[in-house]
Each structure stands twice: as C-alpha cells, then as structure tokens.
Design a protein around this motif. Structure first.
Motif, PDB file in Angstrom:
ATOM      1  N   LYS A  83       0.829  -1.215   0.000  1.00  0.00           N
ATOM      2  CA  LYS A  83       0.000   0.000   0.000  1.00  0.00           C
ATOM      3  C   LYS A  83       0.859   1.260   0.000  1.00  0.00           C
ATOM      4  CE  LYS A  83      -1.870   0.540   3.837  1.00  0.00           C
ATOM      5  NZ  LYS A  83      -1.658   1.193   5.025  1.00  0.00           N
ATOM      6  N   THR A  84       1.861   1.322   0.863  1.00  0.00           N
ATOM      7  CA  THR A  84       2.713   2.511   0.933  1.00  0.00           C
ATOM      8  C   THR A  84       3.502   2.696  -0.352  1.00  0.00           C
ATOM      9  OG1 THR A  84       2.897   2.334   3.340  1.00  0.00           O
ATOM     10  CG2 THR A  84       4.582   3.619   2.206  1.00  0.00           C
ATOM     11  N   SER A  85       3.993   1.608  -0.911  1.00  0.00           N
ATOM     12  CA  SER A  85       4.723   1.700  -2.180  1.00  0.00           C
ATOM     13  C   SER A  85       3.820   2.200  -3.292  1.00  0.00           C
ATOM     14  CB  SER A  85       5.312   0.329  -2.558  1.00  0.00           C
ATOM     15  OG  SER A  85       6.306  -0.071  -1.636  1.00  0.00           O
ATOM     16  N   ASP A  88       3.391   5.942  -2.895  1.00  0.00           N
ATOM     17  CA  ASP A  88       4.585   6.659  -3.357  1.00  0.00           C
ATOM     18  C   ASP A  88       4.567   6.846  -4.872  1.00  0.00           C
ATOM     19  OD1 ASP A  88       5.547   6.860  -0.796  1.00  0.00           O
ATOM     20  OD2 ASP A  88       6.997   5.216  -0.978  1.00  0.00           O
ATOM     21  N   GLN A 124       2.220   9.918   6.857  1.00  0.00           N
ATOM     22  CA  GLN A 124       1.929   9.228   8.108  1.00  0.00           C
ATOM     23  C   GLN A 124       2.637   9.892   9.277  1.00  0.00           C
ATOM     24  OE1 GLN A 124       2.983   5.001   8.197  1.00  0.00           O
ATOM     25  NE2 GLN A 124       0.973   4.576   9.056  1.00  0.00           N
ATOM     26  N   ASP A 195      -2.613   9.860   4.590  1.00  0.00           N
ATOM     27  CA  ASP A 195      -2.029   8.611   5.073  1.00  0.00           C
ATOM     28  C   ASP A 195      -2.267   8.525   6.580  1.00  0.00           C
ATOM     29  OD1 ASP A 195      -0.683   6.260   5.338  1.00  0.00           O
ATOM     30  OD2 ASP A 195       1.232   6.978   4.558  1.00  0.00           O
ATOM     31  N   THR A 226      -5.729   6.350   3.263  1.00  0.00           N
ATOM     32  CA  THR A 226      -5.322   5.071   3.843  1.00  0.00           C
ATOM     33  C   THR A 226      -5.612   5.135   5.336  1.00  0.00           C
ATOM     34  OG1 THR A 226      -3.043   5.645   4.445  1.00  0.00           O
ATOM     35  CG2 THR A 226      -3.444   4.939   2.171  1.00  0.00           C
TER      36      THR A 226
END
Length: 349
Positions: A83-85, A88, A124, A195, A226
């Motif tokens: 998810k984070t990738s 980005d 985040q 985030d 997210t």
C-alpha cells in the motif's frame, strides 16, 4: 518532505484525459460503466521492485486503478501489502519499475511542478520542526505553495485556532496530526492524499476530522485515504480497494465488496448432532461456526431446531458480512477468503 510549490490551478488548467482505447470497457453492464470518465488518477500495470537479482522484492505487482474526480478512494492493505509503495508511485515520490501513472492527465514525476501545484499530501509522520510554533510552521509552509489560503483559515478547519502560538513540540500527538493536516490543506489542493489521518486523535477530534473531510468532498476535492480504522473507510469512502501481497484482492463500493462474502453464526456446541444446513459450511468445535450466504434462513432454521429440542444456543452471535470480515478473510485470519474481483478496478494478476 517535498517543498515544491503547489496550490489551486487556473480553472481552465490541465484536466484528466480519457483514453479512447478504454471506452470499450465502459459498455453497458461493465463494472467500469458506472464510473464517470473524468479520472483524476489513472494507473496501468503498476509495478514497484526493490533490489536486484536474487534479492529483488516486488512490492507492487501489476496494479491498475482509477480515482474519479470528487470521490474518496480508500486504499487498505494487510501488513506488507504494498500500500505505501503504491501511494509513493501515485504521489510521484517514486518511479514505477513498470507501468504508468497519470495524475490530472500528467506524469506525476516528469510534470511534477504542474501536478504538485494541485496536490496536498498528509504523510503518516510529518516530521515538522518542534521548535517552531504552529503559526510559524504554517507560515513557513505557505511559502512553498503557489496559491495558498491563510494560516488562520486552516487553523480553524482543523480546530487549532487556540493553539497557534504553541510550539509544535509541545503539542499532543493528535494535535501534531492536525498540524500535518493543516499543512496539506494550505495549498487548497484539488487532490488530497491522506495517510492515516486520524491516528492518535481522540474520538471527538476523529469525528471532527471526518466532518472536515466530508466538507472538502462537498467542495469537490478528490481524496485518496489510507487507514487502519475500517469504520473510517466505511464512513468516508465512495470506493475501497484492499491490497494483499502487492495486488488488489478486492475492490469496489462497500456493498460490492461485502456482497458475496459469507455471514457468520457462532454459538456454543449444544452437545447434540447439529441439523444439516444446506449450502452452509459448519465448523463444529467447542464453538460452532456457520458460514452462510443465507443468514436469515439458516438462523431461523437453527433457532427452530433448538426450540424443538428444548435447547438454548448459548453465546449466540449472528453477523452479516462486513468490511472487517472481508479484510480478515483476505489476511487469512478467517475461515474463508473471498474470491478476488480485480475487474472492478482492473488489477492485473
């Protein structure tokens, strides 16, 4: 954090483009037919690989997705899901190993100045200087924006007007998250990435953030969210995608995600042979778990059987399918994992 200038563009500025080659996917009856054509984000065959050779790890494995103008799109994921990738790549903070990303019809890396001018990002963890006051922090951030609003405006939006002269380092964790939100809103973005926006907030502040996001949506702001709070995704998102092992395992509206996933009936084993429940899966241990697509019918059947035998179904718990049950199923923490439906946003396998 990136300090490229950003802000609200001219109304006649870049608009998302529609690829004529994809219009066939929008024929009547297609899952894509229900969505408007004005996508703000379009990703095709998105991949992200870290390392090389034997040590290479593919965090994002061929994801396609679209985010329409004015919608709230929640991107959820199990641990290590990618998810984070993916974020980005959508934000232009990293280049895809394969595939393409367009934001407002532009490449978020090659056309960075134009894209970032229309985008707000709440990371985040903001990492803002602890020594500056809240107002000083916002005034510093205003200098990075193309057409910012005022510090007082965003302080009012996030409920920090009375904390403007307090040093950031003296704020609570929840208050610091609200400063991060204020920074993301300063440039009056058309597209907002959030985030984990409510991590560390007390329940009242969390609900206040929900109201703020609802107001932003009503004003036409597109959001990618997210969160680890599934009730937050249920409350805010128009559409949801759940990632697992680098792919989109399930996506669509909340109703589309939940439909087709079994409900669950649980009770203490009564010590007698259980009735045969057609088209249900029964796991009869000390606690009986019935997975069913006919919750009302099978619950009525069980209650009637218990009444006929003079039994009480102790510890009875009957629940319809929910985003939580789907998520846990995908994570492998429940008895049944629902079939993936990548066609809702075109996730490649």
């Amino acid at each position: 954090m990136d300090r490229t200038k950003r802000g609200r563009p001219d109304p006649q500025g870049p608009r998302p483009q529609t690829d004529p080659a994809t219009t066939g996917d929008r024929a009547a009856g297609s899952p894509l037919a229900r969505r408007p054509l004005n996508e703000v984000i379009t990703a095709r065959g998105l991949r992200r690989t870290y390392g090389h050779g034997k040590n290479a790890f593919e965090a994002v494995r061929g994801v396609d997705l679209e985010v329409a103008e004015g919608e709230v799109f929640a991107l959820l994921g199990t641990n290590g899901a990618g998810k984070t990738s993916t974020l980005d790549l959508l934000e232009g903070l990293a280049a895809p190993s394969a595939g393409t990303v367009e934001v407002f019809g532009l490449d978020p890396r090659r056309d960075r100045d134009q894209v970032r001018a229309q985008m707000g990002i709440m990371l985040q963890s903001g990492g803002l200087p602890a020594e500056l006051t809240v107002r000083e922090t916002l005034e510093m951030w205003r200098g990075t924006c193309t057409a910012p609003t005022t510090a007082d405006t965003v302080l009012g939006q996030v409920g920090l007007a009375d904390r403007a002269d307090v040093r950031v380092g003296s704020l609570s964790g929840g208050e610091q998250r609200r400063v991060d939100m204020a920074c993301a809103l300063l440039g009056q973005p058309r597209l907002l990435f959030l985030d984990e926006p409510t991590t560390g907030l007390d329940p009242e502040s969390r609900r206040g953030t929900w109201r703020l996001l609802a107001d932003l949506k009503a004003s036409g702001v597109t959001m990618v969210l997210t969160t680890h709070y599934l009730d937050e995704a249920e409350a805010l998102a128009d559409r949801i995608a759940i990632m697992h092992r680098g792919e989109v395992a399930r996506a669509g509206t909340l109703r589309e995600i939940v439909d087709g996933h079994p409900a669950r009936i649980v009770f203490d084993h009564p010590g007698l042979p259980l009735p045969q429940l057609r088209a249900a899966r029964v796991d009869a241990q000390a606690r009986v778990t019935v997975s069913t697509h006919d919750l009302q019918g099978h619950l009525s059947e069980l209650l009637g059987w218990a009444r006929d035998h003079g039994l009480r179904l102790n510890g009875l718990d009957a629940r319809a399918a929910s985003l939580e049950s789907v998520f846990l199923g995908i994570a492998g923490e429940s008895a049944e994992t629902p079939a993936a439906t990548p066609e809702l946003i075109g996730a490649s396998r």
